[in-house]
Design a protein around this motif. Structure first.
Motif, PDB file in Angstrom:
ATOM      1  N   PRO A  40       0.811  -0.931  -0.030  1.00  0.00           N
ATOM      2  CA  PRO A  40      -0.129   0.171   0.126  1.00  0.00           C
ATOM      3  C   PRO A  40       0.936   1.115  -0.007  1.00  0.00           C
ATOM      4  O   PRO A  40       2.170   1.387   0.766  1.00  0.00           O
ATOM      5  CB  PRO A  40      -0.707  -0.243   1.357  1.00  0.00           C
ATOM      6  N   ASN A  41       0.359   2.481  -0.605  1.00  0.00           N
ATOM      7  CA  ASN A  41       1.043   3.582  -0.461  1.00  0.00           C
ATOM      8  C   ASN A  41       0.706   4.335   0.947  1.00  0.00           C
ATOM      9  O   ASN A  41       0.049   3.788   1.416  1.00  0.00           O
ATOM     10  CB  ASN A  41       0.560   4.486  -1.907  1.00  0.00           C
TER      11      ASN A  41
ATOM     12  N   GLY B  71      11.599   9.981 -12.164  1.00  0.00           N
ATOM     13  CA  GLY B  71      10.316  10.687 -11.746  1.00  0.00           C
ATOM     14  C   GLY B  71       9.028   9.695 -11.951  1.00  0.00           C
ATOM     15  O   GLY B  71       7.834  10.213 -11.753  1.00  0.00           O
ATOM     16  N   ASP B  72       9.193   8.382 -12.421  1.00  0.00           N
ATOM     17  CA  ASP B  72       8.122   7.500 -12.614  1.00  0.00           C
ATOM     18  C   ASP B  72       6.909   8.083 -13.424  1.00  0.00           C
ATOM     19  O   ASP B  72       5.908   7.860 -13.313  1.00  0.00           O
ATOM     20  CB  ASP B  72       7.468   7.133 -11.036  1.00  0.00           C
ATOM     21  N   GLN B  73       7.442   8.781 -14.412  1.00  0.00           N
ATOM     22  CA  GLN B  73       6.527   9.037 -15.408  1.00  0.00           C
ATOM     23  C   GLN B  73       6.893   9.240 -16.844  1.00  0.00           C
ATOM     24  O   GLN B  73       7.687  10.190 -17.116  1.00  0.00           O
ATOM     25  CB  GLN B  73       6.168  10.878 -14.929  1.00  0.00           C
ATOM     26  N   LEU B  74       6.674   8.478 -17.591  1.00  0.00           N
ATOM     27  CA  LEU B  74       6.756   8.265 -19.089  1.00  0.00           C
ATOM     28  C   LEU B  74       6.032   9.470 -19.692  1.00  0.00           C
ATOM     29  O   LEU B  74       5.064  10.082 -19.162  1.00  0.00           O
ATOM     30  CB  LEU B  74       6.413   6.969 -19.809  1.00  0.00           C
TER      31      LEU B  74
ATOM     32  N   MET C  65      14.957  14.133  -8.985  1.00  0.00           N
ATOM     33  CA  MET C  65      15.968  13.048  -8.608  1.00  0.00           C
ATOM     34  C   MET C  65      15.692  12.864  -7.075  1.00  0.00           C
ATOM     35  O   MET C  65      16.351  12.445  -6.358  1.00  0.00           O
ATOM     36  CB  MET C  65      17.333  13.442  -8.905  1.00  0.00           C
ATOM     37  N   ASP C  66      14.658  13.577  -6.546  1.00  0.00           N
ATOM     38  CA  ASP C  66      14.225  13.408  -5.215  1.00  0.00           C
ATOM     39  C   ASP C  66      13.183  12.581  -4.802  1.00  0.00           C
ATOM     40  O   ASP C  66      12.758  12.263  -4.013  1.00  0.00           O
ATOM     41  CB  ASP C  66      13.990  14.711  -4.501  1.00  0.00           C
ATOM     42  N   GLU C  67      12.760  11.658  -5.857  1.00  0.00           N
ATOM     43  CA  GLU C  67      11.451  10.825  -5.723  1.00  0.00           C
ATOM     44  C   GLU C  67      11.783   9.455  -5.318  1.00  0.00           C
ATOM     45  O   GLU C  67      11.160   8.587  -5.218  1.00  0.00           O
ATOM     46  CB  GLU C  67      10.713  10.623  -6.944  1.00  0.00           C
TER      47      GLU C  67
ATOM     48  N   MET D 280       1.643  16.278   1.931  1.00  0.00           N
ATOM     49  CA  MET D 280       2.392  16.690   0.906  1.00  0.00           C
ATOM     50  C   MET D 280       2.702  15.783  -0.307  1.00  0.00           C
ATOM     51  O   MET D 280       2.866  16.396  -1.695  1.00  0.00           O
ATOM     52  CB  MET D 280       4.025  16.863   1.374  1.00  0.00           C
ATOM     53  N   GLY D 281       2.465  14.692  -0.176  1.00  0.00           N
ATOM     54  CA  GLY D 281       2.508  13.650  -1.232  1.00  0.00           C
ATOM     55  C   GLY D 281       2.152  12.451  -0.845  1.00  0.00           C
ATOM     56  O   GLY D 281       1.710  11.968   0.288  1.00  0.00           O
ATOM     57  N   VAL D 282       2.793  11.411  -1.797  1.00  0.00           N
ATOM     58  CA  VAL D 282       2.608   9.912  -1.220  1.00  0.00           C
ATOM     59  C   VAL D 282       3.780   9.032  -1.847  1.00  0.00           C
ATOM     60  O   VAL D 282       4.256   9.278  -2.587  1.00  0.00           O
ATOM     61  CB  VAL D 282       1.110   9.057  -1.960  1.00  0.00           C
ATOM     62  N   THR D 283       3.903   7.960  -0.937  1.00  0.00           N
ATOM     63  CA  THR D 283       4.830   7.038  -1.554  1.00  0.00           C
ATOM     64  C   THR D 283       4.132   6.013  -2.562  1.00  0.00           C
ATOM     65  O   THR D 283       3.071   5.703  -2.719  1.00  0.00           O
ATOM     66  CB  THR D 283       5.433   6.031  -0.586  1.00  0.00           C
TER      67      THR D 283
END
Lengths: 196, 478
Positions: free
Chosen positions: A25-26, B76-79, B133-135, A39-42
């Motif tokens: 799960p995220n 970035g996990d984004q194509l 590069m921070d993801e 702020m966001g999610v994993t």
């Protein structure tokens, strides 16, 4: 109970079984400095790639048999005829003809020398080798290129004579099945699973 | 032995003069938990508009095609992230394309924009680059970067790019550095210089006031390279606007930006250093074959070219680029440069590849003081200041943006706007950074010509971007 993803080829098609991804799960990412605002999610993801060695498969399968395969351009019309490549190149970089696969194990045992090296104290994620990793680049008599690999025993130095060792027991079928030790190292001192 | 045909060695020619009109960039940092990539790109484009006294909407109305540099989709996990940015910039339905050449992505992106304008396809093109590069955590980031090595033959050996440079550092130190401690100190001096210049740059996130000993005592990453020898891992965006002459004049009328002539050339070499075959050294205009006839005697082992000590791609990018722009001696013809200092060793290697010093003598560019804004030995202006931004070691390495950041930086010198842009108190405050009490104006006085080197992998792709004040050209080429 899950099992590792496994693949075989039948009728020139990949056949797969087992689990190729695992669901996790995220989780929210919150700001500790601002009332734990969102702020966001994993985005967890665990995937297994399916990768073909293609024309290089003979190189990787030969390692666990104690053989170091290379290639040579034998096209009589090519300016690079006779050039030996290690790393293995499927096609000649000049004429793009199919290279001849050759066994250079004896050549490596007799002429391998460290061209340069480094000692790696940090590694990226997913590294299997124990640190420090001793990268070595190896030159061979009569070979046009310089192979990158790793030294399993001793401290590397430029000009050092080394010999190949092969993971004959429980091979990984990757480049890690090939390693090197200083010339004269007795077989009894080799890492587990490796032999000359 | 690699040989080239006459056709392959044709000097590239553009159909019309091409100009850099303006540029902009975001703040750079290790992470931006509070900003999406598109916000950083908008920051960059907004600054580019502000530098020519326009609103973003006004500037956008001139853009005809867009070129986006973004190297690592998996970070970035984004194509198709380019499509996201293009949409968020409000540039649909204009033609656009993504560019990926590793660390050289920024330079290659400008290369594509310049060719579009030179050919007449577009009168005004946007070159925008970024990296996210921070993801992922840093060790996974190192793994992802190492995927730019050969995945079957090299990547499994440590999953860390520093290692692939460290073997070159070891060989260079042995052959050209003659195993002297003084050479290792010269490498450290580069790290001190770049992190020190970054202190004057509000965009930079690697600024440090350090000494040579600090570098030499920093943790080993891959011996002989230590943590402070290595570039940053960054997030940020940068852009520039490329135009034909008529559009350039129109966009810059009554502004502080003078349109700058721009040329970009590119070279390449094997992804794996393992595959490098011996060849003769391609000579730059300021070199003769005699220069290298006894290279192997002076530096035993140094006659294997490019071996593990040179970057053929950088040499070829300048081989083409210098001849396109009329440069006959980079030390004499250029006033300021930005080099791709991914590691201190690659900075030295590049001095030789681009002809600032002959092969084997790169260290002298540092030791002479030529590379400094102010020569520490003489107190006079450095002969050819390099990486006053702080470079990749001190400013940033947000891969797709890096080559464009370099061009932004050299352009600010040619526009004589370096101090205005880097010294602005409001900018320091808006980036939540403290302007140092000893902030120093690094404007290179009277700068008219500049060079930026954008570099990928262990030298797989390299571009040379040359900027010139149009009133100080070296040759009238079109």
């Amino acid at each position: 109970m899950s099992m590792f993803g496994q693949v075989f080829v039948k009728n020139n098609q990949y056949k797969i079984k087992g689990d190729f991804h695992h669901l996790t799960p995220n989780q929210p990412i919150r700001n500790a400095d601002d009332s734990w605002q969102l702020m966001g999610v994993t985005n967890p993801r665990d995937m297994t790639y399916i990768h073909s060695y293609g024309g290089e498969a003979v190189f990787f399968k030969s390692l666990c048999q104690g053989k170091l395969m290379a290639t040579r351009c034998d096209n009589p019309d090519c300016e690079s005829r006779g050039t030996i490549y290690q790393p293995f190149r499927i096609h000649c970089m000049e004429c793009l003809g199919k290279n001849t696969v050759i066994d250079m194990t004896d050549l490596a045992k007799n002429t391998a020398t460290i061209h340069t090296f480094m000692v790696c104290n940090r590694s990226g994620a997913f590294t299997i080798l124990d640190k420090p990793i001793k990268f070595i680049n190896i030159e061979f008599d009569g070979v046009a290129t310089i192979l990158m690999s790793y030294l399993s025993i001793g401290e590397p130095d430029i000009g050092m004579k080394v010999v190949p060792i092969f993971k004959k027991s429980s091979p990984t079928y990757t480049i890690l099945d090939l390693s090197w030790v200083p010339a004269g190292t007795p077989e009894s001192e080799l890492p587990e699973g490796f032999g000359f | 032995m690699i040989k080239f045909s006459e056709e392959q060695l044709k000097i590239p020619k553009m159909m019309k003069p091409v100009y850099l009109v303006t540029a902009g960039q975001s703040k750079f940092d290790r992470a931006f938990p509070g900003k999406r990539t598109e916000e950083l790109c908008i920051d960059a484009l907004t600054q580019a508009a502000e530098l020519i006294d326009m609103t973003p909407a006004e500037l956008k109305s001139y853009i005809h095609t867009a070129y986006y540099g973004h190297f690592a989709d998996h970070f970035g996990d984004q194509l198709l992230g380019e499509a996201v940015i293009h949409d968020r910039l409000g540039l649909d339905p204009l033609g656009t394309i993504g560019v990926k050449t590793g660390g050289a992505t920024g330079g290659s992106t400008i290369w594509e924009a310049v060719k579009a304008v030179a050919s007449g396809y577009s009168d005004c093109a946007l070159a925008m680059g970024w990296e996210r590069m921070d993801e992922v955590p840093t060790d996974e980031g190192n793994f992802l970067i190492s995927c730019a090595a050969d995945k079957d033959w090299e990547t499994p050996l440590g999953h860390i790019y520093t290692g692939y440079y460290a073997v070159m550092a070891q060989k260079y130190w042995k052959v050209f550095g003659k195993e002297e401690d003084s050479f290792r100190k010269t490498l450290a001096e580069i790290a001190v210089k770049h992190r020190g210049y970054a202190r004057m740059n509000p965009y930079a996130h690697g600024s440090m006031n350090i000494t040579v000993d600090d570098v030499l005592e920093s943790p080993v990453v891959a011996f002989p390279l230590r943590a402070l020898d290595c570039c940053l891992m960054s997030v940020g965006a940068a852009c520039c606007i490329i135009c034909d002459e008529a559009t350039a004049m129109k966009l810059t009328r009554n502004t502080k930006n003078k349109p700058l002539r721009v040329w970009v050339a590119a070279g390449s070499h094997t992804l794996r250093p393992a595959d490098r075959r011996d060849m003769e050294i391609p000579l730059l205009p300021n070199e003769t074959a005699d220069l290298y006839k006894d290279l192997g005697e002076r530096f035993p082992g140094g006659d294997r070219y490019p071996g593990f000590t040179g970057f053929l791609a950088a040499r070829m990018a300048c081989w083409y680029g210098y001849r396109m722009a009329g440069i006959t001696d980079p030390m004499e013809d250029l006033d300021v440069i930005e080099l791709h200092d991914a590691f201190t060793i690659s900075d030295v290697q590049t001095y030789e590849d681009i002809g600032l010093r002959p092969y084997g003598e790169g260290r002298d560019f540092v030791e002479s003081g030529d590379c400094y804004h102010t020569n520490p030995h003489t107190g006079q202006s450095g002969r050819l200041p390099s990486n006053l931004s702080g470079g990749l070691i001190g400013c940033m390495h947000a891969v797709g943006a890096t080559g464009i950041m370099q061009v932004f930086e050299i352009a600010t010198h040619l526009w004589n706007r370096w101090a205005e842009i880097h010294g602005d108190e409001k900018r320091w405050k808006s980036f939540d950074r403290e302007k140092p009490a000893d902030w120093t104006d690094l404007q290179v006085k009277g700068a008219k010509r500049a060079l930026a080197i954008s570099h990928a992998g262990v030298g797989s792709h390299v571009t040379s971007t040359i900027l010139m004040d149009p009133d100080h050209l070296l040759k009238q080429d079109v």
